[in-house]
Design a protein around this motif. Structure first.
Motif, PDB file in Angstrom:
ATOM      1  N   UNK A  24       0.836  -1.204   0.000  1.00 51.60           N
ATOM      2  CA  UNK A  24       0.000   0.000   0.000  1.00 51.60           C
ATOM      3  C   UNK A  24       0.872   1.257   0.000  1.00 51.60           C
ATOM      4  N   UNK A  25       1.911   1.254   0.855  1.00 52.57           N
ATOM      5  CA  UNK A  25       2.822   2.388   0.882  1.00 52.57           C
ATOM      6  C   UNK A  25       3.539   2.564  -0.442  1.00 52.57           C
ATOM      7  N   UNK A  26       3.929   1.459  -1.052  1.00 54.93           N
ATOM      8  CA  UNK A  26       4.599   1.513  -2.354  1.00 54.93           C
ATOM      9  C   UNK A  26       3.693   2.133  -3.408  1.00 54.93           C
ATOM     10  N   UNK A  27       2.447   1.683  -3.460  1.00 58.52           N
ATOM     11  CA  UNK A  27       1.516   2.207  -4.461  1.00 58.52           C
ATOM     12  C   UNK A  27       1.254   3.695  -4.240  1.00 58.52           C
ATOM     13  N   UNK A  28       1.091   4.087  -2.976  1.00 55.03           N
ATOM     14  CA  UNK A  28       0.844   5.499  -2.677  1.00 55.03           C
ATOM     15  C   UNK A  28       2.026   6.360  -3.123  1.00 55.03           C
ATOM     16  N   UNK A  29       3.240   5.861  -2.900  1.00 53.00           N
ATOM     17  CA  UNK A  29       4.422   6.637  -3.292  1.00 53.00           C
ATOM     18  C   UNK A  29       4.494   6.798  -4.805  1.00 53.00           C
ATOM     19  N   UNK A  30       4.407   5.702  -5.545  1.00 54.01           N
ATOM     20  CA  UNK A  30       4.572   5.793  -6.994  1.00 54.01           C
ATOM     21  C   UNK A  30       3.390   6.502  -7.657  1.00 54.01           C
ATOM     22  N   UNK A  31       2.194   6.395  -7.080  1.00 51.44           N
ATOM     23  CA  UNK A  31       1.070   7.188  -7.588  1.00 51.44           C
ATOM     24  C   UNK A  31       1.336   8.675  -7.390  1.00 51.44           C
ATOM     25  N   UNK A  32       1.914   9.025  -6.233  1.00 54.35           N
ATOM     26  CA  UNK A  32       2.237  10.427  -5.960  1.00 54.35           C
ATOM     27  C   UNK A  32       3.294  10.941  -6.923  1.00 54.35           C
ATOM     28  N   UNK A  33       4.313  10.122  -7.188  1.00 55.73           N
ATOM     29  CA  UNK A  33       5.372  10.532  -8.108  1.00 55.73           C
ATOM     30  C   UNK A  33       4.809  10.752  -9.505  1.00 55.73           C
ATOM     31  N   UNK A  34       3.896   9.888  -9.918  1.00 57.60           N
ATOM     32  CA  UNK A  34       3.280  10.056 -11.231  1.00 57.60           C
ATOM     33  C   UNK A  34       2.486  11.357 -11.297  1.00 57.60           C
ATOM     34  N   UNK A  35       1.767  11.677 -10.217  1.00 55.81           N
ATOM     35  CA  UNK A  35       0.993  12.919 -10.174  1.00 55.81           C
ATOM     36  C   UNK A  35       1.912  14.139 -10.180  1.00 55.81           C
ATOM     37  N   UNK A  36       3.021  14.057  -9.444  1.00 60.93           N
ATOM     38  CA  UNK A  36       3.991  15.156  -9.429  1.00 60.93           C
ATOM     39  C   UNK A  36       4.542  15.385 -10.831  1.00 60.93           C
ATOM     40  N   UNK A  37       4.871  14.292 -11.506  1.00 62.93           N
ATOM     41  CA  UNK A  37       5.441  14.422 -12.847  1.00 62.93           C
ATOM     42  C   UNK A  37       4.418  14.985 -13.831  1.00 62.93           C
ATOM     43  N   UNK A  38       3.168  14.603 -13.662  1.00 61.11           N
ATOM     44  CA  UNK A  38       2.125  15.064 -14.578  1.00 61.11           C
ATOM     45  C   UNK A  38       1.779  16.531 -14.371  1.00 61.11           C
ATOM     46  N   UNK A  39       1.665  16.947 -13.110  1.00 59.22           N
ATOM     47  CA  UNK A  39       1.108  18.267 -12.822  1.00 59.22           C
ATOM     48  C   UNK A  39       2.133  19.327 -12.423  1.00 59.22           C
ATOM     49  N   UNK A  40       3.290  18.929 -11.910  1.00 59.93           N
ATOM     50  CA  UNK A  40       4.219  19.915 -11.358  1.00 59.93           C
ATOM     51  C   UNK A  40       5.562  19.995 -12.077  1.00 59.93           C
ATOM     52  N   UNK A  41       6.037  18.905 -12.621  1.00 62.74           N
ATOM     53  CA  UNK A  41       7.371  18.911 -13.234  1.00 62.74           C
ATOM     54  C   UNK A  41       7.299  19.520 -14.634  1.00 62.74           C
ATOM     55  N   UNK A  42       8.179  20.484 -14.861  1.00 68.78           N
ATOM     56  CA  UNK A  42       8.243  21.170 -16.145  1.00 68.78           C
ATOM     57  C   UNK A  42       9.702  21.309 -16.571  1.00 68.78           C
ATOM     58  N   UNK A  43       9.906  21.613 -17.847  1.00 69.71           N
ATOM     59  CA  UNK A  43      11.251  21.844 -18.378  1.00 69.71           C
ATOM     60  C   UNK A  43      11.309  23.251 -18.944  1.00 69.71           C
ATOM     61  N   UNK A  44      12.347  23.989 -18.569  1.00 69.82           N
ATOM     62  CA  UNK A  44      12.492  25.371 -19.015  1.00 69.82           C
ATOM     63  C   UNK A  44      12.962  25.416 -20.465  1.00 69.82           C
ATOM     64  N   UNK A  45      12.897  26.606 -21.049  1.00 68.53           N
ATOM     65  CA  UNK A  45      13.360  26.759 -22.431  1.00 68.53           C
ATOM     66  C   UNK A  45      14.848  26.478 -22.547  1.00 68.53           C
ATOM     67  N   UNK A  46      15.569  26.639 -21.434  1.00 70.99           N
ATOM     68  CA  UNK A  46      16.997  26.353 -21.424  1.00 70.99           C
ATOM     69  C   UNK A  46      17.328  24.905 -21.118  1.00 70.99           C
ATOM     70  N   UNK A  47      16.296  24.073 -20.954  1.00 66.12           N
ATOM     71  CA  UNK A  47      16.523  22.646 -20.756  1.00 66.12           C
ATOM     72  C   UNK A  47      16.658  22.200 -19.318  1.00 66.12           C
ATOM     73  N   UNK A  48      16.284  23.053 -18.355  1.00 65.90           N
ATOM     74  CA  UNK A  48      16.376  22.678 -16.945  1.00 65.90           C
ATOM     75  C   UNK A  48      15.034  22.121 -16.464  1.00 65.90           C
ATOM     76  N   UNK A  49      15.070  20.961 -15.850  1.00 69.79           N
ATOM     77  CA  UNK A  49      13.868  20.345 -15.292  1.00 69.79           C
ATOM     78  C   UNK A  49      13.664  20.843 -13.869  1.00 69.79           C
ATOM     79  N   UNK A  50      12.450  21.301 -13.562  1.00 72.26           N
ATOM     80  CA  UNK A  50      12.176  21.819 -12.226  1.00 72.26           C
ATOM     81  C   UNK A  50      10.801  21.363 -11.758  1.00 72.26           C
ATOM     82  N   UNK A  51      10.578  21.479 -10.453  1.00 65.26           N
ATOM     83  CA  UNK A  51       9.303  21.093  -9.846  1.00 65.26           C
ATOM     84  C   UNK A  51       8.608  22.363  -9.383  1.00 65.26           C
ATOM     85  N   UNK A  52       7.548  22.730 -10.059  1.00 71.71           N
ATOM     86  CA  UNK A  52       6.826  23.966  -9.758  1.00 71.71           C
ATOM     87  C   UNK A  52       5.872  23.757  -8.586  1.00 71.71           C
ATOM     88  N   UNK A  53       5.136  24.813  -8.232  1.00 74.47           N
ATOM     89  CA  UNK A  53       4.129  24.748  -7.177  1.00 74.47           C
ATOM     90  C   UNK A  53       2.774  25.137  -7.755  1.00 74.47           C
TER      91      UNK A  53
END
Length: 323
Positions: free
Chosen positions: A78-107
């Protein structure tokens, strides 16, 4: 009625007239307090609902989903699923790449994406690396790539300052990348998260650049933060000369220096094989059958540790921490 008090006149009023003569008694103060508490509660609920961050006030939640699974000997599904589901959500909604090619985690704030990444959020590079082994759908390689990209972005936040120490938060808007644009985000309070990610990335990849980046950060700390009584934070990392805040945070000794010193500690594990893995992020010892990753670490990597210990200045900076 009171003949001896010639200047006093007593007047009897009808019942319940006090509120008319004294308006504050009709409940104005009480009503104001009720509305104030109601509004405060509303703002708290709004902030919880509409402010999503992997940094302050949210980082430990994601981190301990992963650690709960690891500490269960990877049996807590259960803990494993919650973690990887959270990571997928973070990647979908918060992680972006700048025009200069830097990956960052927005808010996420109030329904809008704020293109800001906090120093606290830089711990996520290490978290992604720690959780890569076991990622579902053969995403181990992808998780490690993401960890490396976050590490690079956080390193850039350091190198783009005059003092080579990272700001409290940095932004990706208005034509700037990995730079703090607001004065109240330019300070450095000896935080550990960037060096934490370097430590994890060095441990899992053995790429010498992470060791070098950690060494550069330590040199900047020694040059700009060292004072007679310890180490001090800095009010503006973009200034030509450090303006010290005269505060040494407790986590500096417990975490920042601990992450730096963990490299020689791991070297000792490789040589002696202690049956314990010390998690430097929290004061706890996790019993394991063998130190993680020891089996696949070759002699050349152990030699790399020795090279690190022989770098100029290491013995002076960490005399009591070198094995």
């Amino acid at each position: 009625m009171l003949p001896h008090l010639a200047n006093v006149h007593v007047e009897f009023l009808p019942p319940n007239w006090t509120a008319v003569l004294q308006p504050l008694d009709i409940g104005i103060i009480r009503t104001l307090k009720v509305y104030y508490h109601k509004e405060m509660l509303r703002k708290i609920l709004v902030s919880i609902t509409y402010h999503v961050s992997v940094g302050g006030l949210g980082d430990s939640f994601y981190e301990y989903l992963l650690k709960a699974w690891l500490m269960s000997d990877k049996k807590d599904e259960e803990g494993k699923k919650m973690y990887y589901d959270s990571i997928q959500a973070i990647e979908t909604h918060l992680i972006r790449k700048s025009s200069g090619g830097l990956t960052y985690i927005a808010e996420w704030k109030g329904g809008l994406l704020e293109h800001k990444m906090g120093h606290l959020t830089c711990f996520a590079g290490g978290m992604f690396a720690l959780g890569a082994d076991g990622a579902p759908d053969d995403k181990t390689g992808h998780q490690m790539e993401l960890a490396a990209e976050i590490a690079r972005t956080c390193h850039e936040s350091y190198t783009r300052t005059n003092l080579k120490l990272g700001p409290e938060a940095f932004r990706f808007d208005g034509g700037v990348e990995a730079i703090a644009t607001r004065q109240n985000e330019k300070y450095f309070i000896l935080r550990p998260e960037v060096i934490e990610t370097y430590m994890y990335m060095w441990r899992y990849t053995h790429d010498p650049k992470y060791r070098q980046w950690g060494w550069e950060a330590l040199q900047a700390l020694e040059q700009h933060c060292r004072v007679e009584g310890g180490y001090s934070g800095i009010r503006d990392v973009y200034a030509s000369h450090p303006n010290l805040d005269d505060v040494q945070q407790s986590f500096f000794l417990a975490e920042t220096l601990n992450f730096v010193s963990f490299l020689p500690t791991l070297a000792r594990l490789l040589e002696g094989g202690s049956p314990f893995y010390y998690d430097p992020d929290e004061p706890q010892v996790l019993p394991l059958t063998s130190p993680p990753g020891v089996a696949e670490v070759s002699g050349k990597h152990l030699e790399a540790f020795r090279v690190f210990l022989e770098l100029p200045g290491v013995a002076e900076v960490l005399p009591s921490r070198i094995p």
